[in-house]
Design a protein around this motif. Structure first.
Motif, mmCIF file in Angstrom:
data_model
loop_
_atom_site.group_PDB
_atom_site.id
_atom_site.type_symbol
_atom_site.label_atom_id
_atom_site.label_comp_id
_atom_site.label_asym_id
_atom_site.label_seq_id
_atom_site.Cartn_x
_atom_site.Cartn_y
_atom_site.Cartn_z
ATOM 1 N N ARG A 200 7.679 7.170 -5.020
ATOM 2 C CA ARG A 200 6.523 7.633 -4.249
ATOM 3 C C ARG A 200 5.269 6.803 -4.530
ATOM 4 O O ARG A 200 4.182 7.121 -4.041
ATOM 5 N N LEU A 201 5.392 5.724 -5.304
ATOM 6 C CA LEU A 201 4.237 4.925 -5.703
ATOM 7 C C LEU A 201 3.542 4.305 -4.486
ATOM 8 O O LEU A 201 4.189 3.698 -3.639
ATOM 9 N N ARG A 202 2.215 4.482 -4.435
ATOM 10 C CA ARG A 202 1.428 3.935 -3.335
ATOM 11 C C ARG A 202 0.430 2.869 -3.793
ATOM 12 O O ARG A 202 0.107 1.973 -3.029
ATOM 13 N N VAL A 203 -0.073 3.002 -5.023
ATOM 14 C CA VAL A 203 -1.074 2.060 -5.530
ATOM 15 C C VAL A 203 -0.621 1.533 -6.887
ATOM 16 O O VAL A 203 -0.353 2.308 -7.797
ATOM 17 N N PRO B 55 6.043 11.933 -10.974
ATOM 18 C CA PRO B 55 5.905 11.669 -9.534
ATOM 19 C C PRO B 55 4.656 10.851 -9.214
ATOM 20 O O PRO B 55 3.900 11.183 -8.302
ATOM 21 N N LEU B 56 4.392 9.792 -9.975
ATOM 22 C CA LEU B 56 3.151 9.029 -9.817
ATOM 23 C C LEU B 56 3.054 8.386 -8.435
ATOM 24 O O LEU B 56 4.025 7.856 -7.906
ATOM 25 N N ARG B 57 1.834 8.443 -7.896
ATOM 26 C CA ARG B 57 1.528 7.746 -6.656
ATOM 27 C C ARG B 57 0.545 6.600 -6.887
ATOM 28 O O ARG B 57 0.471 5.698 -6.075
ATOM 29 N N GLU B 58 -0.227 6.681 -7.971
ATOM 30 C CA GLU B 58 -1.161 5.607 -8.326
ATOM 31 C C GLU B 58 -1.029 5.298 -9.809
ATOM 32 O O GLU B 58 -1.096 6.198 -10.633
ATOM 33 N N LEU B 59 -0.879 4.006 -10.118
ATOM 34 C CA LEU B 59 -0.792 3.564 -11.510
ATOM 35 C C LEU B 59 -1.757 2.399 -11.693
ATOM 36 O O LEU B 59 -1.621 1.352 -11.051
ATOM 37 N N HIS B 60 -2.753 2.598 -12.570
ATOM 38 C CA HIS B 60 -3.784 1.592 -12.814
ATOM 39 C C HIS B 60 -3.693 1.134 -14.270
ATOM 40 O O HIS B 60 -3.900 1.929 -15.190
ATOM 41 N N LEU B 61 -3.409 -0.157 -14.450
ATOM 42 C CA LEU B 61 -3.291 -0.744 -15.793
ATOM 43 C C LEU B 61 -4.097 -2.044 -15.846
ATOM 44 O O LEU B 61 -3.603 -3.086 -16.260
ATOM 45 N N VAL B 62 -5.351 -1.975 -15.456
ATOM 46 C CA VAL B 62 -6.217 -3.147 -15.424
ATOM 47 C C VAL B 62 -6.599 -3.557 -16.849
ATOM 48 O O VAL B 62 -6.966 -2.708 -17.667
ATOM 49 N N SER B 63 -6.505 -4.839 -17.140
ATOM 50 C CA SER B 63 -6.917 -5.398 -18.433
ATOM 51 C C SER B 63 -6.310 -4.635 -19.608
ATOM 52 O O SER B 63 -7.008 -4.081 -20.449
ATOM 53 N N SER C 237 11.003 -3.636 -4.244
ATOM 54 C CA SER C 237 11.910 -3.228 -3.161
ATOM 55 C C SER C 237 12.227 -1.744 -3.233
ATOM 56 O O SER C 237 12.670 -1.155 -2.245
ATOM 57 N N HIS C 238 12.001 -1.131 -4.406
ATOM 58 C CA HIS C 238 12.243 0.311 -4.565
ATOM 59 C C HIS C 238 10.976 1.126 -4.300
ATOM 60 O O HIS C 238 10.999 2.350 -4.407
ATOM 61 N N ALA C 239 9.877 0.433 -3.964
ATOM 62 C CA ALA C 239 8.597 1.119 -3.734
ATOM 63 C C ALA C 239 8.174 0.901 -2.288
ATOM 64 O O ALA C 239 7.114 0.339 -2.002
ATOM 65 N N ALA C 240 8.990 1.378 -1.382
ATOM 66 C CA ALA C 240 8.738 1.146 0.041
ATOM 67 C C ALA C 240 7.462 1.806 0.528
ATOM 68 O O ALA C 240 6.924 1.439 1.572
ATOM 69 N N THR C 241 6.949 2.788 -0.226
ATOM 70 C CA THR C 241 5.726 3.482 0.192
ATOM 71 C C THR C 241 4.467 2.797 -0.327
ATOM 72 O O THR C 241 3.359 3.259 -0.041
#
Length: 578
Positions: free
Chosen positions: A236-239, A208-216, A265-269
């Motif tokens: 539910r992804l927000r970031v 149920p991730l809301r934030e996913l950070h994959l920098v560099s 389009s599937h990440a309306a949030t």
């Protein structure tokens, strides 16, 4: 009547234990030999009683005693487990917190990771786990992930810069679906994430991730396609932050970035999308522009450091009107052309919620500042950095119209500011501005006197960051005037460094700074690179700042025996001279 005789009489001489024996047995069971206390008071209380408990009451007390003993045993086990956690953290110089465990920069080894894994069962309330910047744990993450299911309350997991291998990423993907509350995952600065390692994350059930950070993370166009499938399964992804992946927007890879853009389009949030330095092209902007209509909740869009999108920004700006809640738009260092800026200016009136626009380090901006400021919702703007934008006198004057509303003012590397700073200072609102950056602006001694005057009249009373570095033409009278003016009671960060290729003595104004320090109670950082200082002055300055816990940044001894003050961070880069 003795309590011990009652039960035996009623039961016809049975061997049933007396209530006193039962209670005493439970007390002995609960106490260890080292903490048992004298029972005289309890015995006196028992012998004074006149009533004899019934059998039902005795059995109830036995059951209650057994459950209490079990609870005590569980509490004891938890206490022992918590003690192990405290000892482990003490060894690493960390304080124990049952809800948040930060082990970043602890030089954890594979053995430490295994020990940590065995301690997770003792942390049932843990909500945040951060093991970032421990490079030695790369390649053995499965020792930890196999125990993560025991932390049912975990909401945030951060593993930045751990040299994770593809096997580590796959092991993490296997356990994510079994962690019902995890909302924040940060694997930034791990090259092993790229190259197809995300393949192991596909398939139900999804976290149920809301934030996913994959920098560099060395993500490629093929990884972009995989990431698109993952995003499609995260409603539910927000970031989403995939910045600094230079190959993400490259052509090929089966239209990878296009698939990623389509998945939005599937990440309306989604409210934050960061794509800095992702190698985006004009075609990428076309794909992204078409997806914006599906992101009504987007509040932050950062496309900075993508120079290949220059000349085609209109493919994005045509769709910006759909982002009615957009608050921050980043286009820093994108090599924007005049046509790009004109397209942006036309789109700005539709962005009624905008509070921050970053078009800095785009030299063509200097010619359109007036039109830019006129198109912005000035009453709510907070950030409009125009550093390295080739400002001229006209554009500098136009900027003054926006300054009264800005909490952050940055005109660094703009030589037109030198000799004209008073115009900017007169427009500042003391209760609004908290950050003022004037690095390499060609400031003069008179400019510093104007700055001092603004301090005295309270114009900078809310200021927390002041950067006047790389202004070597300022005389010592200017620095003395600034430090002696007062009015900077909230200042936290002060940078007055010189350029890397220069140096100058600070003895003429240092006494004024030393006297001013008590009037700077909030100061936490003082950077003065390449100002030379005598040993005696250095000791005095160190002593004063050590008492205040102020970070003083300086260098090693030079040939003359004086010291250079130098930032402990990476040397600030030299911008292109204008």
């Amino acid at each position: 009547m003795e309590p011990a005789e009652g039960p035996r009489g009623r039961e016809g001489g049975s061997q049933r234990r007396s209530p006193l024996d039962v209670i005493m047995s439970q007390i002995r069971r609960k106490r260890t030999s080292s903490d048992r206390k004298p029972l005289g008071r309890f015995l006196s209380w028992s012998s004074d009683r006149t009533g004899i408990p019934e059998d039902g009451e005795t059995e109830a007390r036995e059951e209650k005693g057994n459950s209490s003993a079990a609870a005590e045993a569980a509490d004891g086990a938890r206490d022992i487990g918590w003690g192990r956690v405290c000892l482990f953290l003490q060894k690493l110089g960390k304080k124990a917190d049952s809800r948040s465990l930060s082990l970043a920069h602890c030089d954890l080894t594979a053995t430490d990771l295994l020990e940590l894994a065995t301690l997770l069962e003792c942390l049932p309330e843990l909500e945040e786990l951060d093991v970032s910047w421990n490079e030695l744990i790369g390649g053995c993450l499965k020792a930890l992930t196999s125990h993560l299911q025991q932390v049912g309350a975990l909401r945030a997991l951060r593993m930045c810069g751990c040299r994770l291998s593809p096997d580590d990423v796959a092991a993490l993907g296997e356990v994510l679906s079994c962690m019902p509350l995890v909302e924040i995952l940060d694997l930034s600065w791990n090259n092993g994430v790229g190259g197809g390692a995300l393949q192991g994350w596909l398939g139900p059930p999804d976290p149920p991730l809301r934030e996913l950070h994959l920098v560099s993370c060395q993500l490629t166009a093929a990884d972009a396609a995989l990431l698109g499938r993952i995003v499609s399964a995260l409603p539910r992804l927000r970031v989403l932050d995939v910045s600094c992946n230079a190959l993400l927007g490259q052509e090929g890879g089966g239209g990878g970035f296009g698939q990623l853009a389509a998945s939005l389009s599937h990440a309306a949030t989604l409210n934050t999308l960061r794509l800095q330095a992702c190698g985006l092209t004009v075609d990428s902007l076309g794909d992204l522009g078409g997806a914006l209509r599906s992101l009504p909740a987007l509040r932050e869009l950062d496309l900075s450091s993508n120079k290949s999108l220059a000349g085609g920004l209109n493919r994005l700006t045509l769709h910006l009107a759909h982002l009615t809640h957009l608050e921050s738009l980043g286009l820093h260092r994108c090599g924007l052309k005049r046509d790009d800026l004109e397209a942006l200016i036309q789109a700005l009136p539709a962005l009624t919620a905008l509070t921050a626009l970053n078009v800095s380090a785009n030299k063509e901006v200097g010619g359109v500042v007036h039109a830019l400021v006129s198109a912005l919702p000035l009453m709510q703007m907070k950030h409009l950095p125009l550093n390295s934008c080739s400002l001229n006198e006209e554009s500098f004057t136009a900027l003054a119209l926006a300054v009264p509303y800005l909490s952050s003012v940055d005109v660094s590397w703009c030589k037109v500011v030198g000799g004209r700073l008073a115009l900017l200072l007169d427009a500042l609102q003391p209760s609004v501005v908290v950050e003022l950056r004037l690095s390499s602006c060609g400031l003069t001694t008179e400019d510093l006197r104007h700055l001092a005057a603004a301090c005295r009249r309270g114009g900078l009373s809310s200021l927390r960051v002041l950067d006047v570095s790389y202004n070597g033409s300022v005389g010592h009278e200017g620095w003395s005037a600034l430090f002696g003016a007062g009015g900077l009671g909230l200042l936290e960060d002060l940078d007055l460094s010189l350029r890397p290729s220069t140096s100058a003595p600070c003895s003429s104004w240092l006494p004024t700074l030393l006297r001013a320090l008590p009037c700077l109670p909030a100061l936490t950082r003082l950077a003065a690179q390449r100002w030379t200082i005598s040993s005696q002055e250095r000791e005095k300055l160190e002593r004063l700042l050590r008492k205040r816990n102020v970070q003083l940044e300086w260098d090693s001894t030079n040939e003359g025996g004086a010291l250079f003050l130098k930032s402990t961070n990476q040397e600030k880069s030299e911008e292109t001279e204008e």
